[in-house]
Scaffold this motif. Structure first.
Motif, PDB file in Angstrom:
ATOM      1  N   THR A   1       7.879   3.182  -3.478  1.00 51.90           N
ATOM      2  CA  THR A   1       7.484   4.292  -2.613  1.00 51.90           C
ATOM      3  C   THR A   1       6.004   4.541  -2.887  1.00 51.90           C
ATOM      4  O   THR A   1       5.364   3.792  -3.632  1.00 51.90           O
ATOM      5  CB  THR A   1       8.282   5.574  -2.918  1.00 51.90           C
ATOM      6  OG1 THR A   1       7.866   6.102  -4.189  1.00 51.90           O
ATOM      7  CG2 THR A   1       9.781   5.300  -2.948  1.00 51.90           C
ATOM      8  N   ASP A   2       5.435   5.604  -2.308  1.00 56.06           N
ATOM      9  CA  ASP A   2       4.029   5.915  -2.575  1.00 56.06           C
ATOM     10  C   ASP A   2       3.844   7.233  -3.322  1.00 56.06           C
ATOM     11  O   ASP A   2       2.717   7.625  -3.649  1.00 56.06           O
ATOM     12  CB  ASP A   2       3.217   5.944  -1.273  1.00 56.06           C
ATOM     13  CG  ASP A   2       3.792   6.888  -0.233  1.00 56.06           C
ATOM     14  OD1 ASP A   2       4.646   7.728  -0.593  1.00 56.06           O
ATOM     15  OD2 ASP A   2       3.405   6.791   0.947  1.00 56.06           O
TER      16      ASP A   2
ATOM     17  N   SER B   1      -2.339   8.939  10.052  1.00 55.96           N
ATOM     18  CA  SER B   1      -1.410   9.399   9.010  1.00 55.96           C
ATOM     19  C   SER B   1      -0.037   9.521   9.633  1.00 55.96           C
ATOM     20  O   SER B   1       0.089   9.712  10.848  1.00 55.96           O
ATOM     21  CB  SER B   1      -1.856  10.747   8.434  1.00 55.96           C
ATOM     22  OG  SER B   1      -3.115  10.641   7.804  1.00 55.96           O
TER      23      SER B   1
ATOM     24  N   THR C   1       0.835  -1.201   0.000  1.00 55.16           N
ATOM     25  CA  THR C   1       0.000   0.000   0.000  1.00 55.16           C
ATOM     26  C   THR C   1       0.871   1.253   0.000  1.00 55.16           C
ATOM     27  O   THR C   1       0.584   2.222  -0.714  1.00 55.16           O
ATOM     28  CB  THR C   1      -0.920   0.014   1.234  1.00 55.16           C
ATOM     29  OG1 THR C   1      -1.765  -1.152   1.214  1.00 55.16           O
ATOM     30  CG2 THR C   1      -1.789   1.263   1.256  1.00 55.16           C
ATOM     31  N   CYS C   2       1.932   1.245   0.786  1.00 54.18           N
ATOM     32  CA  CYS C   2       2.854   2.383   0.838  1.00 54.18           C
ATOM     33  C   CYS C   2       4.096   2.165  -0.022  1.00 54.18           C
ATOM     34  O   CYS C   2       4.685   3.133  -0.512  1.00 54.18           O
ATOM     35  CB  CYS C   2       3.269   2.664   2.277  1.00 54.18           C
ATOM     36  SG  CYS C   2       1.936   3.272   3.335  1.00 54.18           S
ATOM     37  N   HIS C   3       4.503   0.925  -0.188  1.00 58.55           N
ATOM     38  CA  HIS C   3       5.698   0.615  -0.976  1.00 58.55           C
ATOM     39  C   HIS C   3       5.249  -0.025  -2.287  1.00 58.55           C
ATOM     40  O   HIS C   3       5.269  -1.240  -2.449  1.00 58.55           O
ATOM     41  CB  HIS C   3       6.632  -0.299  -0.193  1.00 58.55           C
ATOM     42  CG  HIS C   3       7.178   0.339   1.046  1.00 58.55           C
ATOM     43  ND1 HIS C   3       8.194   1.272   1.018  1.00 58.55           N
ATOM     44  CD2 HIS C   3       6.824   0.203   2.353  1.00 58.55           C
ATOM     45  CE1 HIS C   3       8.454   1.674   2.254  1.00 58.55           C
ATOM     46  NE2 HIS C   3       7.645   1.048   3.073  1.00 58.55           N
TER      47      HIS C   3
ATOM     48  N   SER D   1       3.787   9.918   4.254  1.00 59.78           N
ATOM     49  CA  SER D   1       3.074   8.669   4.001  1.00 59.78           C
ATOM     50  C   SER D   1       1.786   8.584   4.800  1.00 59.78           C
ATOM     51  O   SER D   1       1.631   9.217   5.854  1.00 59.78           O
ATOM     52  CB  SER D   1       3.974   7.477   4.348  1.00 59.78           C
ATOM     53  OG  SER D   1       4.195   7.400   5.742  1.00 59.78           O
ATOM     54  N   ASP D   2       0.867   7.800   4.264  1.00 55.45           N
ATOM     55  CA  ASP D   2      -0.324   7.457   5.026  1.00 55.45           C
ATOM     56  C   ASP D   2       0.059   6.390   6.041  1.00 55.45           C
ATOM     57  O   ASP D   2       1.133   5.797   5.967  1.00 55.45           O
ATOM     58  CB  ASP D   2      -1.420   6.917   4.098  1.00 55.45           C
ATOM     59  CG  ASP D   2      -1.963   8.000   3.172  1.00 55.45           C
ATOM     60  OD1 ASP D   2      -2.007   9.168   3.607  1.00 55.45           O
ATOM     61  OD2 ASP D   2      -2.336   7.680   2.031  1.00 55.45           O
TER      62      ASP D   2
ATOM     63  N   THR E   1       7.918   8.143   2.685  1.00 56.67           N
ATOM     64  CA  THR E   1       8.138   6.710   2.472  1.00 56.67           C
ATOM     65  C   THR E   1       9.379   6.483   1.615  1.00 56.67           C
ATOM     66  O   THR E   1       9.408   6.878   0.447  1.00 56.67           O
ATOM     67  CB  THR E   1       6.928   6.074   1.758  1.00 56.67           C
ATOM     68  OG1 THR E   1       5.768   6.246   2.555  1.00 56.67           O
ATOM     69  CG2 THR E   1       7.159   4.585   1.513  1.00 56.67           C
TER      70      THR E   1
END
Length: 375
Positions: A89-90, A102, A80-82, A95-96, A107
């Motif tokens: 990355t996002d 949050s 989701t972030c990576h 990042s969330d 990220t």
């Protein structure tokens, strides 16, 4: 206000755990139903007769990387972030985090994560200890807010996972084996088909003329290689550069809650009134480390915008201009680069990116009925 914020985060965490418990699937089969066997002939507690094992621990780790069932509420995964298509990355400044939270830092890419000297922007974990990094991300409230026992029980209800753990890792699913599988996948993520690496390896045409001039500046007048050196273009150290704080941290209540909780957790006494990310200071409590952050590897910097620990510099040109002005630190001095030199340096930095092979999220296995009493 601080007490309310922390109570809210603790409430979210507790809710996340209860939600997670609610989605653990532990159906039981009829005691009279026969158990199946794996490809290797090992007796299986599952009713299914067609269990397909993962071919390697790395492949198992890749599936887990995309599996939301590792998070507390099953809503997010590591990917989701990576995100593979974003160089892991996002693409966000900050990042969330876990559902309804949050985070307050950028990220970083996971490419070459297994070769870094230290992990995290504040360098708080030795780079050789990716297992600890994975553990932190799975169970920390502002990341994936899960629990080791929940993860283990979920894995044990998924035959493809459970039997692969048994066949390849010598025993039933456990939190430790989940971490080891994820580390095996992370260790496989390295920069490849990178123009700079090709140039260093002897391909004189891998870099444009402008990028080659930029490389000369990088190693000379601009002084970038004083910190960005070695195979990863990082000295593995932390430095104070004077990057301005991101105001979104303090205007967004969810980010501010995570920010305060983090620094309280690390014993920063001023966490209630803190309005700056103090970086490595939170780990060492040494004033010399205040606002010191890890020198990131630059091997993928051409495709990992926005930049710095808090995403405040949107483009590579912004980054070069920041350093050209001398940043805001005693460690730095103005560089005096001309506009043409700035453009050349940006051309070189832009070449620092690999051709990433598209990664399609794997089809994830379903929960399966276990035979009663066969556990």
């Amino acid at each position: 206000m601080m007490g309310v914020g922390l109570r809210r985060l603790k409430y979210l965490y507790v809710v996340g755990v209860f939600v997670a418990l609610a989605v653990i699937v532990i159906p039981l089969a009829d005691p009279g139903s026969g158990s199946s066997a794996t490809a290797a002939g090992t007796e299986s507690p599952f009713v299914s007769h067609s269990i397909k094992l993962y071919p390697s621990v790395e492949a198992l780790g890749e599936a887990l990387f995309f599996d939301g069932r590792l998070s507390g509420d099953t809503a997010i995964s590591c990917a989701t972030c990576h995100q593979p298509h974003n160089a892991f990355t996002d693409g966000l400044a900050l990042s969330d985090g876990f559902t309804s939270t949050s985070y307050f830092r950028n990220t970083p890419t996971l490419l070459n994560a297994g070769r870094l000297a230290t992990s995290y922007w504040d360098g708080r974990v030795d780079g050789s200890d990716l297992s600890t990094v994975v553990r932190d991300h799975l169970i920390e409230a502002h990341f994936m807010a899960s629990d080791a026992r929940i993860i283990q029980e979920r894995m044990r209800q998924i035959p493809e996972y459970e039997q692969t753990f048994i066949e390849l890792m010598g025993g039933e699913a456990s939190f430790g084996k989940v971490r080891s599988a994820l580390v095996a996948y992370l260790d496989s993520l390295e920069s490849e088909n990178n123009p700079y690496l090709d140039f260093v390896a002897g391909d004189a045409d891998a870099l444009s003329n402008a990028a080659q001039r930029g490389l000369t500046l990088f190693n000379g007048t601009a002084g970038c290689s004083m910190c960005h050196n070695g195979e990863l273009l990082s000295d593995g150290q932390t430095h104070v550069t004077g990057v301005a704080d991101n105001p979104d941290i303090f205007s967004d209540p969810d980010r501010h809650i995570s920010f305060r909780r983090f620094f309280r957790q690390f014993g920063v006494g001023e966490f209630v009134t803190l309005r700056e990310d103090v970086g490595k200071f939170s780990i060492t409590h040494d004033d010399e480390d205040r606002s010191a952050f890890r020198t990131p590897s630059l091997l993928e910097v051409g495709q990992t915008a926005p930049y710095m620990h808090n995403g405040t510099l949107g483009t590579l040109k912004d980054v070069v201009k920041f350093y050209n002005y001398g940043g805001d630190s005693e460690e730095l001095a103005p560089l005096g680069l001309t506009d043409a030199e700035i453009n050349d340096l940006v051309a070189f930095l832009s070449s620092l990116q690999s051709d990433i092979t598209p990664v399609d999220p794997p089809a994830l296995p379903d929960y399966e009925i276990r035979e009663l009493g066969v556990n």
